[in-house]
Design a protein around this motif. Sequence first.
Motif, PDB file in Angstrom:
ATOM      1  N   ALA A 174       0.815  -1.213   0.000  1.00 24.54           N
ATOM      2  CA  ALA A 174       0.000   0.000   0.000  1.00 24.54           C
ATOM      3  C   ALA A 174       0.847   1.260   0.000  1.00 24.54           C
ATOM      4  CB  ALA A 174      -0.942  -0.007   1.203  1.00 24.54           C
ATOM      5  N   ASP A 175       2.118   1.139   0.379  1.00 19.96           N
ATOM      6  CA  ASP A 175       3.022   2.285   0.358  1.00 19.96           C
ATOM      7  C   ASP A 175       3.820   2.376  -0.941  1.00 19.96           C
ATOM      8  OD1 ASP A 175       4.631   0.087   0.703  1.00 19.96           O
ATOM      9  OD2 ASP A 175       5.660   0.831   2.495  1.00 19.96           O
ATOM     10  N   GLY A 176       3.549   1.468  -1.895  1.00 15.68           N
ATOM     11  CA  GLY A 176       4.226   1.502  -3.189  1.00 15.68           C
ATOM     12  C   GLY A 176       5.458   0.629  -3.296  1.00 15.68           C
ATOM     13  N   ARG A 177       5.873  -0.009  -2.202  1.00 17.78           N
ATOM     14  CA  ARG A 177       7.028  -0.905  -2.286  1.00 17.78           C
ATOM     15  C   ARG A 177       6.660  -2.112  -3.160  1.00 17.78           C
ATOM     16  NH1 ARG A 177       4.263  -2.222   2.189  1.00 17.78           N
ATOM     17  NH2 ARG A 177       4.069  -4.457   2.715  1.00 17.78           N
ATOM     18  N   THR A 178       7.644  -2.686  -3.797  1.00 20.23           N
ATOM     19  CA  THR A 178       7.379  -3.812  -4.687  1.00 20.23           C
ATOM     20  C   THR A 178       8.403  -4.918  -4.462  1.00 20.23           C
ATOM     21  OG1 THR A 178       8.771  -3.007  -6.507  1.00 20.23           O
ATOM     22  CG2 THR A 178       6.484  -2.236  -6.450  1.00 20.23           C
ATOM     23  N   ARG A 179       8.056  -6.119  -4.902  1.00 18.88           N
ATOM     24  CA  ARG A 179       8.992  -7.243  -4.882  1.00 18.88           C
ATOM     25  C   ARG A 179       8.569  -8.279  -5.910  1.00 18.88           C
ATOM     26  NH1 ARG A 179       7.475 -11.650  -0.834  1.00 18.88           N
ATOM     27  NH2 ARG A 179       5.403 -11.112  -0.055  1.00 18.88           N
ATOM     28  N   ARG A 180       9.550  -9.020  -6.384  1.00 22.57           N
ATOM     29  CA  ARG A 180       9.320 -10.085  -7.356  1.00 22.57           C
ATOM     30  C   ARG A 180       8.746 -11.308  -6.649  1.00 22.57           C
ATOM     31  NH1 ARG A 180      12.470 -14.475  -8.712  1.00 22.57           N
ATOM     32  NH2 ARG A 180      12.347 -15.252 -10.854  1.00 22.57           N
ATOM     33  N   ILE A 181       7.696 -11.885  -7.236  1.00 23.22           N
ATOM     34  CA  ILE A 181       7.026 -13.039  -6.645  1.00 23.22           C
ATOM     35  C   ILE A 181       6.848 -14.112  -7.709  1.00 23.22           C
ATOM     36  CG2 ILE A 181       4.816 -13.842  -5.704  1.00 23.22           C
ATOM     37  CD1 ILE A 181       4.604 -11.243  -4.175  1.00 23.22           C
ATOM     38  N   VAL A 182       7.054 -15.366  -7.322  1.00 21.45           N
ATOM     39  CA  VAL A 182       6.910 -16.494  -8.240  1.00 21.45           C
ATOM     40  C   VAL A 182       5.514 -17.098  -8.105  1.00 21.45           C
ATOM     41  CG1 VAL A 182       7.791 -18.784  -8.856  1.00 21.45           C
ATOM     42  CG2 VAL A 182       9.378 -16.985  -8.132  1.00 21.45           C
ATOM     43  N   VAL A 183       4.896 -17.398  -9.245  1.00 22.71           N
ATOM     44  CA  VAL A 183       3.572 -18.017  -9.272  1.00 22.71           C
ATOM     45  C   VAL A 183       3.712 -19.522  -9.049  1.00 22.71           C
ATOM     46  CG1 VAL A 183       1.537 -18.498 -10.693  1.00 22.71           C
ATOM     47  CG2 VAL A 183       2.653 -16.250 -10.804  1.00 22.71           C
ATOM     48  N   GLY A 184       2.910 -20.064  -8.122  1.00 24.32           N
ATOM     49  CA  GLY A 184       2.891 -21.511  -7.912  1.00 24.32           C
ATOM     50  C   GLY A 184       1.900 -22.201  -8.832  1.00 24.32           C
ATOM     51  N   ARG A 185       0.768 -21.567  -9.055  1.00 24.43           N
ATOM     52  CA  ARG A 185      -0.253 -22.052  -9.990  1.00 24.43           C
ATOM     53  C   ARG A 185      -1.305 -20.963 -10.151  1.00 24.43           C
ATOM     54  NH1 ARG A 185      -1.205 -25.337  -5.526  1.00 24.43           N
ATOM     55  NH2 ARG A 185      -2.756 -24.444  -4.121  1.00 24.43           N
ATOM     56  N   ILE A 186      -2.151 -21.108 -11.147  1.00 26.41           N
ATOM     57  CA  ILE A 186      -3.339 -20.269 -11.231  1.00 26.41           C
ATOM     58  C   ILE A 186      -4.569 -21.162 -11.205  1.00 26.41           C
ATOM     59  CG2 ILE A 186      -2.147 -18.469 -12.535  1.00 26.41           C
ATOM     60  CD1 ILE A 186      -3.889 -19.426 -14.969  1.00 26.41           C
ATOM     61  N   LYS A 187      -5.669 -20.612 -10.703  1.00 24.90           N
ATOM     62  CA  LYS A 187      -6.955 -21.319 -10.680  1.00 24.90           C
ATOM     63  C   LYS A 187      -7.952 -20.498 -11.482  1.00 24.90           C
ATOM     64  CE  LYS A 187      -8.701 -22.991  -7.064  1.00 24.90           C
ATOM     65  NZ  LYS A 187      -9.322 -22.967  -5.724  1.00 24.90           N
ATOM     66  N   LEU A 188      -8.375 -21.040 -12.596  1.00 23.25           N
ATOM     67  CA  LEU A 188      -9.363 -20.368 -13.437  1.00 23.25           C
ATOM     68  C   LEU A 188     -10.688 -21.105 -13.298  1.00 23.25           C
ATOM     69  CD1 LEU A 188      -8.790 -19.052 -17.031  1.00 23.25           C
ATOM     70  CD2 LEU A 188     -10.911 -20.191 -16.419  1.00 23.25           C
ATOM     71  N   GLU A 189     -11.705 -20.411 -12.805  1.00 23.23           N
ATOM     72  CA  GLU A 189     -13.018 -21.008 -12.570  1.00 23.23           C
ATOM     73  C   GLU A 189     -14.102 -20.012 -12.952  1.00 23.23           C
ATOM     74  OE1 GLU A 189     -12.012 -23.580  -8.562  1.00 23.23           O
ATOM     75  OE2 GLU A 189     -11.891 -21.393  -8.493  1.00 23.23           O
ATOM     76  N   SER A 190     -15.262 -20.530 -13.332  1.00 26.12           N
ATOM     77  CA  SER A 190     -16.403 -19.682 -13.688  1.00 26.12           C
ATOM     78  C   SER A 190     -17.115 -19.232 -12.423  1.00 26.12           C
ATOM     79  CB  SER A 190     -17.371 -20.450 -14.598  1.00 26.12           C
ATOM     80  OG  SER A 190     -16.759 -20.735 -15.832  1.00 26.12           O
TER      81      SER A 190
END
Length: 367
Positions: free
Chosen positions: A282-298
């Motif tokens: 929320a203060d604008g700081r950032t960091r690189r994050i690795v995706v473990g998986r995505i869940k696509l659902e209706s």
Amino acid sequence: MKFAWIDLRTVPDVQREAVVDAAVHARVDAIVHDDVSLLDTLPATVKRVLVQPDGAGAGEGLVRLRTVGGETELNALKSAWYEDKTDIAGLVHVRDDATLTLACESARSLPYTVVEFRDPTKIPLEIVIAAADGSPGQLICQAADLEEAQIIVDVLEKGSEGVLLAPRDANDVFGLMEILRDKTPQLSLTKLTVESIEHCGLGDRVCIDTCTHFGEDEGMLVGSYSQGFILCCSETHPLPYMPTRPFRINAGALHSYVFGQDNRTNYLSELKAGSTVLGVGADGRTRRIVVGRIKLESRPLLSIKAVSEDGVGVNLIVQDDWHVRVLGPGGAVLNVTELTPGTQVLGYLATDQRHVGWPVGEFCLEK
């Protein structure tokens, strides 16, 4: 930014001039060699490190790199540092518990400590990094190649301050500097005012399950347009009827953009296990994050329209459910189904249009 030391000793003669030019151009911190006459030809913008196996005298303005094989050698280097204030670097080959202890003591005592590990595990490096934390000296870890350099900089989330690499050619120099470059700058977030909320009906939404634990005021920037994003909250905060998922962002409809590294965006539909995204506080700081998986659902979807103080429109389409949240000013956690016109949320405005995620200076109308 972390720094690079380039070891010229094994660089082929036909590649040496190009490697030196690349190192100077890329502004590496130091060049290492055992030939003082070669080091003397380097410009003053680069540190010159002379390897001295026998402890012979050094030339003017050089850092002396000497092997530390035991307490006797370490004490001699400590004395030279404390008494003569001569730039000293210790090289420790870590092979067992005794040499690991020696590396830790060197990292706490000398201005520079170079460590080389025999075994592929990074546990010894973690121990040296922890032991040297807060000490005034700088820790440099030797990497066999660029792949190992990438691993080294992520150890214990901080890595060693420097990486020593013997490059094959000039491309390896630039590759190392790219790895060491800080890619997640501070972002200037802005307040957006909600204009309307609309139920859209059924559609596909994406949850991003990551390999990290989000902070309470941390999420990802997601939006329907490439120039405007809303800060989506992680599932770190407690919810009724279900446990928390502190690694998850219920990000939005699959067409949406997610803001990532190097000012690039990706569609949520493009993400998969091993992809990288940008965590944003929320203060604008950032960091690189690795995706473990995505869940696509209706799921039923909800369209949120908001506007900046300058009149820039932003849209976010998310799952239409109370447990989906976005962040407001000060890190306030806001349930999307309870947003009303006039509510303020946090977002980010980008000035660039996009082509396959990269910023491009062309006309593009999104609505």
